[in-house]
Scaffold this motif. Structure first.
Motif, short mmCIF file in Angstrom:
data_model
loop_
_atom_site.label_atom_id
_atom_site.label_comp_id
_atom_site.label_asym_id
_atom_site.label_seq_id
_atom_site.Cartn_x
_atom_site.Cartn_y
_atom_site.Cartn_z
N PHE A 219 39.52 44.59 51.36
CA PHE A 219 39.78 43.53 50.39
C PHE A 219 38.54 43.29 49.54
N PHE A 220 37.39 43.20 50.23
CA PHE A 220 36.14 42.91 49.53
C PHE A 220 35.90 43.93 48.42
N GLN B 91 36.84 44.41 54.75
CA GLN B 91 35.97 45.30 53.96
C GLN B 91 36.77 45.90 52.80
N GLU C 86 34.89 43.67 39.51
CA GLU C 86 34.08 42.58 38.94
C GLU C 86 32.72 43.06 38.50
N TYR D 51 38.58 43.95 45.50
CA TYR D 51 38.51 42.87 44.51
C TYR D 51 37.17 42.77 43.82
N VAL D 52 36.08 43.15 44.54
CA VAL D 52 34.75 42.91 43.98
C VAL D 52 34.27 44.07 43.10
#
Ligand SMILES: Nc1ncnc2c1ncn2[C@@H]1O[C@H](COP(=O)(O)OP(=O)(O)OP(=O)(O)O)[C@@H](O)[C@H]1O
Ligand SMILES: [Mg+2]
Lengths: 218, 216, 259
Positions: free
Chosen positions: A72-73, A70, A80, A76-77
């Protein structure tokens, strides 16, 4: 390789500095978890199947997937989709969301322990639903769940080292940086472990104490 | 996204191995620890207490890093990453498991112990035929939760060179930069694995049920 | 054998943490004798039975069953703590029925009864089942062999518990308020069963009960107990009808008023 006391003393301030961030993350994360968890618990009370099942689905998904992924998600996201926030804030948010799924369960158990008669009595006195919830139900539901929330707080505290994986300079991260630089991992990692042990033992004792207090009062 | 699947599934296999191995270690460790905790000998009680408090009081990731980075410096050999992960995550789960077992065993009423003694059961018969069968229904639901926690904790193994879902996801993320897809897929795979594990535990629970009266 | 007492308590002391329960207790029960113990709550009645059943260990004193010490043996002329094997052998002479039945909820009725003969006496399963079926028949529950304890009424549970204790063929049976968790009518039926049983066997029996009618019917001797001491000791007529001590009279008055 033997334990080196002077090295340990030398790195202690750096690690203690990390502890400030660890504690900051824990407290802010828990605040978010407390608020968001109450929100989930409130949704679960609403007489709408669709809301009930989607809330269940979300909290279940959060509870059944690793916090690390969770983190990491989101780390990184989020950038974006145009959200650039400091890593610490991302970490706190993810911790808070993750634990809200657990605090929601605690709230729910606490709310279910309030007898139907209390809702009926409030209705008979012509309180609005909001008034009933905030002035009658919650004040009765909260004290018994304090120990369970305390256990969640300790669990979250022990999960904060995961924030090191997204570059948050909390205790573990600092210990690893010291280790990578000096090739001495024994002292920093052991010290971090001991600090965690001390704090969680003290917190457990405090929870046990409040639990006895609450039991006596009822 | 499809081309990521084989690598992720290979990771899932390793995640499964780490979790299964850790569950075995945890079962053994918690059984030993609870036997020591409940024995009347303080010489056995306190090492078990220290083990439980040590692993419950610190964080799994710190334990794992300590075993991976600090321990080999004092050990004469370096265990493989996957063995390190299985042992550490297993011992971590075992500390929580020991408390589950202890609570369930202590909740078997005194009358049941009395009856077993009055019927002249040996200590082993008492434990295996009277106490444990009644503790089981209380052990299984929290154990199921613990095992799912252990599955989630196995993701930490990816941080110490074990090529599990997490590790492979990180590699894919670095090479493809398709962050949402990689980690979204990882989340879904973990979720499915957790559902399978939970379903299996529920099956086990159903087979262990017997009609329990309020007061027997 | 017959000249030996079935049970002897010699200078027994027993306390829990701060509460002294039994103080310098001496008591002898003859083989085949039926003794009823009455007394106020907390006076230590259960403790006597629990000591005999080896559920508790005395702080000091000797408990003898058929002339043999339960907790001590002599080795090289000295009195030493008995081995667990010795204690288990002595325990095998005694059976007990509890106030709250204490059936094993995870075993069916028949298994509740066969478990001990099979595992403790090493009896072949088929023989244990035959004996258990006979016993169930005797307590009037032949049709409940495959039921779960949770499916039985209180009276039925207690009948199973009696059959379970009998299955090991003890020489001494202890009954601790076996009907106080039951409705009066059901209690009467269970007590009748025990009365019939008492007539058919030569077991030594100790009862703790508040049912004075039952005490009169079954007792060879009644003991009135207060604060860990035997205050009165005699035939049912002596103790229940002509109590010597004011304390006994007061207790009996209270009991009769309550019933
Ligand atoms: N396990 C124990 N720990 C501490 N105190 C105990 C324990 N068991 C019994 N006692 C105390 O010992 C005393 C005698 O208890 P006992 O059960 O023998 O009384 P009793 O005569 O059977 O009473 P009742 O009629 O209520 O069953 C009581 O004061 C009780 O509180
Ligand atoms: Mg009693």
């Amino acid at each position: 390789m033997m334990w080196n006391w002077s090295f340990a003393w030398h790195i202690l301030p750096t690690i203690l500095h990390g502890m400030v961030i660890t504690i900051e993350a824990t407290i802010l994360g828990m605040l978010l978890a407390l608020v968001l968890g109450l929100f989930w618990a409130g949704l679960l009370l609403l007489p709408n199947r669709w809301i009930f099942w989607s809330t269940r689905g979300i909290t279940e998904f959060i509870r059944d997937t690793p916090l690390l992924i969770q983190l990491f998600f989101c780390y990184y996201v989020l950038p974006e989709i145009g959200i650039t926030i400091p890593a610490l804030l991302t970490g706190i948010t993810v911790l808070g969301i993750n634990y809200s799924a657990y605090t929601a369960e605690v709230y729910r158990a606490g709310l279910q322990n309030i007898p139907r008669g209390q809702w009926d009595a409030a209705k008979a006195l012509n309180f609005t639903t909001w008034q009933t919830f905030t002035r009658i139900i919650l004040p009765q539901a909260i004290p018994p769940i304090v120990p369970a929330m305390g256990n969640n707080l300790i669990a979250m505290f022990k999960d904060t080292p995961l924030l090191s994986t997204i570059t948050v300079m909390e205790m573990l991260d600092r210990a690893m940086i010291i280790g990578d630089k000096t090739f001495r991992y024994l002292e920093p990692l052991t010290m971090v472990g001991i600090l965690f042990l001390i704090i969680s033992l003290m917190a457990s004792a405090l929870i046990g104490f409040t639990q006895r207090k609450i039991l006596v009062r009822r | 996204m499809l081309h990521m699947l084989p690598m992720m599934l290979r990771g899932a296999l390793v995640t499964g191995e780490v979790t299964a191995g850790a569950i075995v270690v945890a079962s053994v460790a918690s059984s030993c620890a609870v036997a020591m905790r409940l024995s009347t000998l303080t010489a056995l009680d306190w090492p078990a207490r220290v083990y439980i408090e040590l692993f419950r009081g610190t964080s799994a990731l710190i334990q794992l890093f300590w075993a991976f980075y600090a321990l080999p410096l004092v050990l004469p050999f370096r265990p493989s990453p996957i063995i390190t992960a299985i042992v550490v995550l297993g011992l971590n789960g075992g500390a929580y498991g020991a408390e589950i077992l202890r609570g369930a065993i202590l909740s078997v009423p005194r009358g049941q112990h009395d009856a077993a003694t009055a019927l002249n059961f040996s200590a082993t018969t008492k434990v295996f035929r009277v106490v444990l069968p009644q503790a089981w229904p209380l052990i299984l639901p929290p154990m199921a939760n613990l095992f799912i926690d252990m599955l989630k904790n196995s993701a930490l193994a990816g941080l110490v060179q074990v090529t599990d879902i997490t590790f492979n996801a990180q590699i894919l993320q670095e090479s493809t930069l398709r962050n949402a897809e990689v980690y979204g897929l990882a989340l879904v795979i973990y979720f499915i694995m957790a559902l399978v594990l939970a379903g299996f535990m529920r099956l086990l629970e159903r087979r262990m049920k017997f009609p329990v009266g309020a007061r027997i | 054998m017959n000249h030996k007492a079935s049970i002897e308590f010699v200078n027994i002391h027993k306390s829990y943490q701060r509460t002294v329960v039994l103080e310098n207790l001496n008591l002898t029960v003859a083989p085949g004798e039926h003794v009823v113990i009455i007394g106020p709550s907390g006076s230590g009645k259960s403790t006597i039975l629990r000591l005999l059943m080896t559920l508790e260990k005395p702080d000091s004193g000797e408990i003898l069953i058929e002339g043999e010490s339960v907790w001590h043996t002599t080795r090289d002329g000295r009195n030493v703590d008995a081995s667990p094997a010795h204690i288990r052998r002595m325990r095998g002479k005694v059976g007990m029925v509890f106030q709250h039945f204490n059936l094993f909820p995870h075993l069916r009725v028949l298994q509740n009864i066969t478990e001990a003969p099979i595992r403790v006496m090493g009896m072949p399963r088929s023989q244990a089942v035959r004996r258990a079926t006979d016993l169930l028949d005797r307590v009037g529950l032949a049709d409940k062999a495959e039921a779960w304890p949770a499916e039985l009424s209180g009276g039925q549970k207690q009948r199973v518990a009696i059959a379970r204790a009998l299955a090991l063929q003890p020489r001494i049976m202890l009954f601790d308020e076996i009907t106080s968790a039951l409705d009066p009518e059901i209690a009467g039926q269970v007590l009748q069963l025990v009365l019939d049983l008492a007539k058919q066997t030569e077991m030594t029996m100790l009862f703790v009960t508040h049912q004075m009618r039952f005490a009169r019917q079954i007792a060879d001797r009644v003991l009135f107990f207060d604060r860990g001491r035997i205050i009165e000791n005699g035939t049912p007529e002596q103790v229940l009808d002509h109590p010597q001590q004011p304390r006994t009279r007061e207790f009996l008055n209270n009991v009769f008023q309550a019933s």
